[in-house]
Motif scaffolding. Structure first.
Motif, mmCIF file in Angstrom:
data_model
loop_
_atom_site.group_PDB
_atom_site.id
_atom_site.type_symbol
_atom_site.label_atom_id
_atom_site.label_comp_id
_atom_site.label_asym_id
_atom_site.label_seq_id
_atom_site.Cartn_x
_atom_site.Cartn_y
_atom_site.Cartn_z
ATOM 1 N N UNK A 132 0.814 -1.221 0.000
ATOM 2 C CA UNK A 132 0.000 0.000 0.000
ATOM 3 C C UNK A 132 0.843 1.264 0.000
ATOM 4 N N UNK A 135 2.080 1.722 -3.758
ATOM 5 C CA UNK A 135 1.139 1.743 -4.882
ATOM 6 C C UNK A 135 1.132 3.078 -5.637
ATOM 7 N N UNK A 136 0.980 4.163 -4.895
ATOM 8 C CA UNK A 136 0.789 5.457 -5.559
ATOM 9 C C UNK A 136 2.046 5.957 -6.269
ATOM 10 N N UNK A 137 3.172 5.322 -6.037
ATOM 11 C CA UNK A 137 4.408 5.763 -6.690
ATOM 12 C C UNK A 137 4.591 5.173 -8.084
#
Lengths: 281, 281, 281, 281
Positions: A132, A135-137
């Protein structure tokens, strides 16, 4: 289908290795011999380490490598003891910088040749398994970046071989669950700036080619007329998708389903075995 | 912070609207007056419908709009009765074609001005809510594309206003759960090639500017000396982030927290109210 | 070394011809069979005429054609009765839009496959011969653009065959003066939106390949099962660097040192003879 | 209208100067204060010297500088004792790498802010004056490159101030002959890797702004709390189109119609007088 190379040894001008040899990586961008496609023109990248900065530099572009002037300029003016270079042939995802290799996180770099079969079908399941906090990277849409983030999730920074074996096992499990017979095809190069790992594997056991340079002391003795070979240190190693020049005895093929480590002390070559959740999760 | 425009009416050469007015969208790419930033140079896009093809065309580029010759060429040679154009100012995500607007799916187009605050923090939660069959089609990394796919998940193709209200409610709920005070700021334009919807909303009720053209018959009477105004049909409407030229009486501001529909028959202007899961899920 | 095609006939969706055939121009961008190089990835361009605008549109890009989404979008949404398309393999000059074909001036378009040998050596002498009123409009650095401006100087707009014959004669004279044995190698396509001229010539009389489609009525009778062939008008002609599909009897080679004209009324095929200053100046 | 900077002194990470200061060159690419235009988004370039290569490196791109990741990567990993950086606002010529600054020939670099007025009108006359052996090496279409090649023609490599004075005199003479009242507007930075020259001049005597850093020893004493200032050598100098940060006493304006030399030993500041053919040819 991509081609890549990795260099570890005495600091050299990157350009020398990238452009110099008769069948250099730049030549391979138009005339690859061992790849599925002869053209690798969907972007390129080079990542290098230097003594005076903490993280590696990454220069990536969507232009073909063969006529890119900035690639020539930058590599022609930067010396490095450790670098990765990659030329891309897209297997369907967009031609954009964030899909170009090497991918980087902290001091780690990652290049990949191959593909995740039916990636579109299993992409969501793979993405959900990425940690988690990571993920956004992920910025691109390529399967190669996803493999990197899965490997990070499975512990790349602590134990690269095991992390990659678990990553591959996971991708195969997810693929099989969706009816994909041979989910993964890969050669992978990754490094933390000190050691360098190179993997060769495919679900069908028919992997893309991968070579590493023979002990350079032996090569030197065979080719005394090549001054450049005489200059680099004994520990210098090159890993390549396909040989950079015809020099009998200079290249060893990485065996099917195995991986190598270039490191301080003795280098290693070991078998590669995917780890599945039953025995690894 | 992005600027956009939408046109619906008599077929015109796209260039006429994009480049013609004194404060045209192309002028706004360098000299926006009402945006957070005066420069919108991180790429652009135009999507248009034509009589003889089923889906709209989308031309997107990472170059600044103001000096892009291909944009001028294409829009200078294509007539269309319905098109969207967008100029981008990145709020952090990569400058790449897959982050440029309009986004398209089937016959739908979507443009967005604004942002999801702390997008990096809540991106994974938003992505998991995207319908499984749509997830793998997201190609970029921009918040705007995510909003589009969430709206599609919530039924954009069947009932656009409700879908967008549910999408916004969901984003606000996820944002609040992560401690983001005002999760969303937006003006949105979307169309299926027949009707055109324009939304203006922000969590803090202080939304980016949005204007629609007044009934063109009234404008014609006020400005008999403007031949171009006399030529287009009565139903012609323009929606813009900021007025394209100073023509008193020609523009109405879309009120805070409301949306408009340009459609066959009477156009509409209605209040916009996010739908939260308690009353909408 | 470049490849190009020209189409004249019933209006068609440009994409159909550019992407449709098995060995389409887009396929040739990676797998040319008859060129000096198999890869034509140094940019592309397409120029088209339409009923409702005065000058042709030109869309050019430095990306390889094979994965360019905008090329697909634009050609997939524009119909045209007359267009030229070109894929470039640079012979040394910069990869930039102003070196991409087609070149345009007024209603004229121009594409070239081949090169001026030792162009660097004779460039200045060629440039000085360009009409003073045209000189400053040359924007790129490619030999192909220079040939176009020389042809314009020698009267392209009035008598294309004679202008090209004088241009070639001049280039050969200048080249010979500088000791260049075979100064020019070329196939050229040019059009004013009404007629279309195609030239095949080289100083060494060993010119790049060039083909034109056979009378389409004959082809139709041979291939009744090909519906697309049945639909286009009798006057439809295609000119290509190499055949787009294997259809025995469908293609004629333009003979060495000759040129053809596609025009209203009877098409023509004539010998091409450079005009030298002694007999032409 | 362009902005540029030059640095000469202790080797530093280029990024520190390019991105660090509050009103850095990168900030000026979007928010220039003293230029004709606030946006300088039509490409950029940086040229740097290093100890271990003979000619300077040049990295140029057509993207806006503010969001270009490669610029950040390269400048964030390269140290240099002498570099030039430039952000471009086109005055009409094409946005292409060959029009981006710095221009390079051998060990020389050249940046320019300003323009040749009515360049289109006098371009041919200027080009004809470029030395025959240099003509074919001009690759772009910008006035700035032409000024560089004229300066080279007039002896830049031997006596830079005199060469630039003769170049300017020549441009003014040609301009006046064509009825251009004020033919040239310029600040110019040029270096051979050892010394650095900066010129400020315009035909109307109302030149673009140009500043050089005050003796750094004096600045250090005034600002003891700025550690970076304490670290660089006494000889360190910065020349900029507009100040990089508000530090009273840190910047001197280059006077109208003058030039400065940063060199080993004492720096110099002298009047600039165009040399006309009557007294200089």
């Amino acid at each position: 289908m991509c081609r890549w190379l990795a260099y570890s040894g005495s600091p050299i001008l990157i350009e020398e290795l990238l452009y110099g040899p008769e069948h250099s990586l730049i030549d391979q961008s138009r005339h690859a011999r061992m790849g599925v496609d002869t053209t690798n023109g969907d972007g390129f990248g080079v990542g290098w380490y230097s003594a005076d900065t903490e993280t590696p530099a990454v220069f990536r572009s969507i232009e073909p490598a063969w006529n890119d002037r900035n690639l020539r300029e930058v590599t022609g003016h930067v010396h490095s003891p450790l670098f990765l270079a990659h030329i891309r042939a897209s297997t369907g995802t967009a031609v954009q910088q964030t899909n170009c290799h090497p991918f980087r996180r902290g001091e780690w770099l990652w290049v990949h040749n191959g593909l995740v079969r039916n990636f579109h079908l299993i992409k969501r399941d793979l993405a959900l398994a990425v940690d988690e906090s990571l993920y956004a990277d992920m910025e691109g849409s390529a399967d190669s970046e996803m493999l990197f983030y899965l490997a990070l999730t499975f512990g790349l920074e602590d134990d690269p071989p095991t992390a990659v074996e678990r990553m591959v096992g996971f991708v195969e499990e997810v693929g099989h669950r969706h009816g994909v017979e041979h989910p993964i095809q890969m050669t992978i190069g990754t490094t933390n700036g000190e050691s360098l790992w190179a993997f060769r594997y495919s679900s069908e056991r028919d992997s893309r080619s991968l070579f590493f340079s023979t002990d350079i002391r032996a090569v030197r003795e065979m080719y005394p007329e090549r001054p450049r070979l005489q200059e680099v240190s004994d520990e210098t190693r090159i890993i390549v998708s396909e040989p950079l020049l015809d020099l009998p005895g200079a290249w060893n093929e990485v065996p099917e389903s195995s991986y190598g480590v270039v490191q301080e002390g003795e280098d290693e070559l070991r078998p590669f075995r995917p780890v599945y959740s039953a025995n690894g999760g």
